[in-house]
Design a protein around this motif. Structure first.
Motif, PDB file in Angstrom:
ATOM      1  N   MET A  84       0.819  -1.207   0.000  1.00 49.00           N
ATOM      2  CA  MET A  84       0.000   0.000   0.000  1.00 49.00           C
ATOM      3  C   MET A  84       0.856   1.261   0.000  1.00 49.00           C
ATOM      4  SD  MET A  84      -2.873  -1.261  -0.313  1.00 49.00           S
ATOM      5  CE  MET A  84      -3.757   0.285  -0.277  1.00 49.00           C
ATOM      6  N   THR A  85       2.119   1.147   0.438  1.00 45.24           N
ATOM      7  CA  THR A  85       3.004   2.304   0.511  1.00 45.24           C
ATOM      8  C   THR A  85       3.989   2.277  -0.646  1.00 45.24           C
ATOM      9  OG1 THR A  85       2.872   2.252   2.917  1.00 45.24           O
ATOM     10  CG2 THR A  85       4.647   3.562   1.940  1.00 45.24           C
ATOM     11  N   PRO A  86       3.975   3.282  -1.527  1.00 47.11           N
ATOM     12  CA  PRO A  86       4.930   3.305  -2.644  1.00 47.11           C
ATOM     13  C   PRO A  86       6.369   3.312  -2.144  1.00 47.11           C
ATOM     14  CG  PRO A  86       3.199   4.967  -2.925  1.00 47.11           C
ATOM     15  CD  PRO A  86       3.089   4.446  -1.519  1.00 47.11           C
ATOM     16  N   ARG A  87       7.280   2.663  -2.876  1.00 46.34           N
ATOM     17  CA  ARG A  87       8.694   2.623  -2.508  1.00 46.34           C
ATOM     18  C   ARG A  87       9.462   3.620  -3.373  1.00 46.34           C
ATOM     19  NH1 ARG A  87       8.731  -2.154   0.772  1.00 46.34           N
ATOM     20  NH2 ARG A  87       6.509  -2.456   1.144  1.00 46.34           N
ATOM     21  N   ASP A  88      10.506   4.221  -2.799  1.00 44.47           N
ATOM     22  CA  ASP A  88      11.285   5.203  -3.547  1.00 44.47           C
ATOM     23  C   ASP A  88      12.271   4.560  -4.501  1.00 44.47           C
ATOM     24  OD1 ASP A  88      13.042   4.158  -1.740  1.00 44.47           O
ATOM     25  OD2 ASP A  88      13.665   6.068  -0.853  1.00 44.47           O
ATOM     26  N   PHE A  89      12.342   3.236  -4.469  1.00 41.18           N
ATOM     27  CA  PHE A  89      13.262   2.531  -5.349  1.00 41.18           C
ATOM     28  C   PHE A  89      12.682   1.153  -5.614  1.00 41.18           C
ATOM     29  CE2 PHE A  89      16.704  -0.571  -5.843  1.00 41.18           C
ATOM     30  CZ  PHE A  89      17.335  -0.045  -6.956  1.00 41.18           C
ATOM     31  N   GLY A  90      12.896   0.659  -6.811  1.00 42.03           N
ATOM     32  CA  GLY A  90      12.405  -0.680  -7.111  1.00 42.03           C
ATOM     33  C   GLY A  90      11.500  -0.705  -8.321  1.00 42.03           C
ATOM     34  N   ARG A 136      -0.690  -1.918  -6.223  1.00 42.05           N
ATOM     35  CA  ARG A 136      -1.288  -1.121  -5.156  1.00 42.05           C
ATOM     36  C   ARG A 136      -2.789  -1.029  -5.407  1.00 42.05           C
ATOM     37  NH1 ARG A 136      -0.244   5.241  -3.638  1.00 42.05           N
ATOM     38  NH2 ARG A 136      -1.165   5.178  -1.538  1.00 42.05           N
ATOM     39  N   ILE A 137      -3.573  -1.622  -4.528  1.00 39.12           N
ATOM     40  CA  ILE A 137      -5.026  -1.617  -4.686  1.00 39.12           C
ATOM     41  C   ILE A 137      -5.558  -0.211  -4.414  1.00 39.12           C
ATOM     42  CG2 ILE A 137      -7.197  -2.536  -3.770  1.00 39.12           C
ATOM     43  CD1 ILE A 137      -5.592  -5.089  -3.021  1.00 39.12           C
ATOM     44  N   PRO A 138      -6.295   0.390  -5.349  1.00 41.90           N
ATOM     45  CA  PRO A 138      -6.843   1.728  -5.116  1.00 41.90           C
ATOM     46  C   PRO A 138      -7.836   1.715  -3.944  1.00 41.90           C
ATOM     47  CG  PRO A 138      -6.924   1.149  -7.452  1.00 41.90           C
ATOM     48  CD  PRO A 138      -6.598  -0.107  -6.701  1.00 41.90           C
ATOM     49  N   THR A 139      -7.592   2.547  -2.961  1.00 43.38           N
ATOM     50  CA  THR A 139      -8.461   2.634  -1.781  1.00 43.38           C
ATOM     51  C   THR A 139      -8.726   4.098  -1.459  1.00 43.38           C
ATOM     52  OG1 THR A 139      -6.564   2.626  -0.282  1.00 43.38           O
ATOM     53  CG2 THR A 139      -7.525   0.488  -0.804  1.00 43.38           C
ATOM     54  N   ALA A 140      -9.585   4.334  -0.477  1.00 50.21           N
ATOM     55  CA  ALA A 140      -9.851   5.698  -0.021  1.00 50.21           C
ATOM     56  C   ALA A 140      -8.539   6.337   0.434  1.00 50.21           C
ATOM     57  CB  ALA A 140     -10.858   5.685   1.123  1.00 50.21           C
ATOM     58  N   PRO A 141      -8.285   7.594   0.065  1.00 51.80           N
ATOM     59  CA  PRO A 141      -7.010   8.235   0.391  1.00 51.80           C
ATOM     60  C   PRO A 141      -6.692   8.272   1.882  1.00 51.80           C
ATOM     61  CG  PRO A 141      -8.225   9.540  -1.217  1.00 51.80           C
ATOM     62  CD  PRO A 141      -9.168   8.481  -0.727  1.00 51.80           C
ATOM     63  N   LEU A 146      -6.055  -2.917   4.554  1.00 45.66           N
ATOM     64  CA  LEU A 146      -6.813  -4.082   4.089  1.00 45.66           C
ATOM     65  C   LEU A 146      -6.385  -5.323   4.853  1.00 45.66           C
ATOM     66  CD1 LEU A 146      -6.849  -3.720   0.199  1.00 45.66           C
ATOM     67  CD2 LEU A 146      -8.856  -3.972   1.635  1.00 45.66           C
ATOM     68  N   ASN A 147      -7.356  -6.132   5.270  1.00 52.08           N
ATOM     69  CA  ASN A 147      -7.051  -7.444   5.831  1.00 52.08           C
ATOM     70  C   ASN A 147      -6.346  -8.277   4.766  1.00 52.08           C
ATOM     71  OD1 ASN A 147      -8.297 -10.436   5.814  1.00 52.08           O
ATOM     72  ND2 ASN A 147      -7.839  -9.814   7.909  1.00 52.08           N
ATOM     73  N   LEU A 148      -5.437  -9.147   5.189  1.00 46.27           N
ATOM     74  CA  LEU A 148      -4.668  -9.955   4.251  1.00 46.27           C
ATOM     75  C   LEU A 148      -5.562 -10.732   3.291  1.00 46.27           C
ATOM     76  CD1 LEU A 148      -2.077 -11.265   3.167  1.00 46.27           C
ATOM     77  CD2 LEU A 148      -2.159 -12.856   5.097  1.00 46.27           C
ATOM     78  N   ALA A 149      -6.543 -11.449   3.830  1.00 45.56           N
ATOM     79  CA  ALA A 149      -7.414 -12.262   2.976  1.00 45.56           C
ATOM     80  C   ALA A 149      -8.234 -11.393   2.032  1.00 45.56           C
ATOM     81  CB  ALA A 149      -8.329 -13.135   3.828  1.00 45.56           C
ATOM     82  N   ALA A 150      -8.614 -10.185   2.490  1.00 47.92           N
ATOM     83  CA  ALA A 150      -9.372  -9.276   1.628  1.00 47.92           C
ATOM     84  C   ALA A 150      -8.508  -8.820   0.454  1.00 47.92           C
ATOM     85  CB  ALA A 150      -9.865  -8.078   2.431  1.00 47.92           C
ATOM     86  N   ALA A 151      -7.242  -8.537   0.730  1.00 50.10           N
ATOM     87  CA  ALA A 151      -6.331  -8.138  -0.345  1.00 50.10           C
ATOM     88  C   ALA A 151      -6.140  -9.282  -1.339  1.00 50.10           C
ATOM     89  CB  ALA A 151      -4.985  -7.717   0.243  1.00 50.10           C
ATOM     90  N   VAL A 152      -5.989 -10.499  -0.835  1.00 49.89           N
ATOM     91  CA  VAL A 152      -5.859 -11.670  -1.709  1.00 49.89           C
ATOM     92  C   VAL A 152      -7.108 -11.825  -2.570  1.00 49.89           C
ATOM     93  CG1 VAL A 152      -5.695 -14.188  -1.780  1.00 49.89           C
ATOM     94  CG2 VAL A 152      -4.261 -12.891  -0.191  1.00 49.89           C
TER      95      VAL A 152
END
Length: 253
Positions: A84-90, A136-141, A146-152
């Motif tokens: 959910m958190t963008p990385r500055d590298f990768g 990155r799943i689009p969510t409310a800003p 998200l619960n792990l199973a919900a993200a899956v």
């Protein structure tokens, strides 16, 4: 025929989340689940997991527990991290639907792995760097937890829709049954082995300082992920590394 699809849970803490993940996968017709260093070695047999699986115990029975991410990625040619958190590298960060549509447009990979990190703190940078993309799943800003199973479930749904629902075999060109090594993409394990070999070679010729490696190897990882080398190309690059090591050894005599 759709590509091989694998869901990988890394260092999962709660047995109930493993069971709920199995249920989420079965609903979407997937059953390849691998756990990397879960908190409970017997997590697949724990009552909480079986209870939350709710009819998807067969997915738990097929699941595997491994000690390294390399083992989990055996045979996979396209690796998707989730964070959910963008990385500055990768790797680039993209929404699932847009990325999946791009995959279809350029030709589906042979094997796709979706990685999910620990519940408390998510994926490590090192594991994200191993991936071709960070989903990155689009969510409310103001609230993206998200619960792990919900993200899956969300990723599994989007991927199932992308590869054609229950008619994937009719909508995707069948794979060649006997691809040559020059045509088969190298899997994640082969790429990791290549990088390890190159790290040794670059150290031997004085280009890589193990005491201060900075981000050389992760950058080479991303270069290879973009290039998507074939098995034959990996053999060539390992041959180059072997020659570098032999030349460095002769120079020291």
């Amino acid at each position: 025929m759709a590509p091989v699809t694998r869901f990988v849970l890394i260092e999962t803490s709660h047995a109930g989340n493993v069971g709920a993940t199995a249920r989420a996968l079965k609903v979407m017709g997937f059953d390849d689940l691998v756990l990397v260093r879960p908190r409970w070695p017997d997590v697949l047999q724990r009552p909480e997991a079986i209870e939350r699986a709710s009819g998807a115990v067969d997915v738990l029975q097929r699941a595997r527990v491994v000690s390294t991410l390399d083992e989990a990625l055996d045979g996979m040619t396209h690796v998707c991290a989730t964070a959910m958190t963008p990385r500055d590298f990768g790797p680039p960060t993209r929404p699932p639907r847009g990325h999946f549509e791009a995959l279809v447009a350029r030709g589906l990979p042979q094997g796709v792995a979706f990685l999910f990190g620990p519940e408390r703190y998510g994926m490590s940078n090192a594991d994200v760097w191993r991936s071709h993309v960070c989903l990155r799943i689009p969510t409310a800003p103001d609230y993206g937890s998200l619960n792990l199973a919900a993200a899956v479930q969300l990723i599994a749904y989007e991927w199932r829709q992308t590869i054609g629902g229950w008619e994937a075999s009719d909508r995707v060109s069948p794979p060649q049954t006997a691809l040559l090594a020059s045509q088969r993409l190298a899997d994640a394990q082969a790429v990791a082995g290549l990088l390890s070999h190159w790290a040794q070679a670059l150290t031997a010729v004085g280009y890589l300082d193990p005491a201060a490696p900075k981000k050389l190897m992760p950058r080479l990882q991303q270069l290879l992920n973009r290039a998507q080398p074939t098995e034959a190309e990996v053999h060539i690059l390992r041959g180059v590394a072997r020659a570098m090591l032999e030349t460095a050894a002769r120079a020291k005599r």
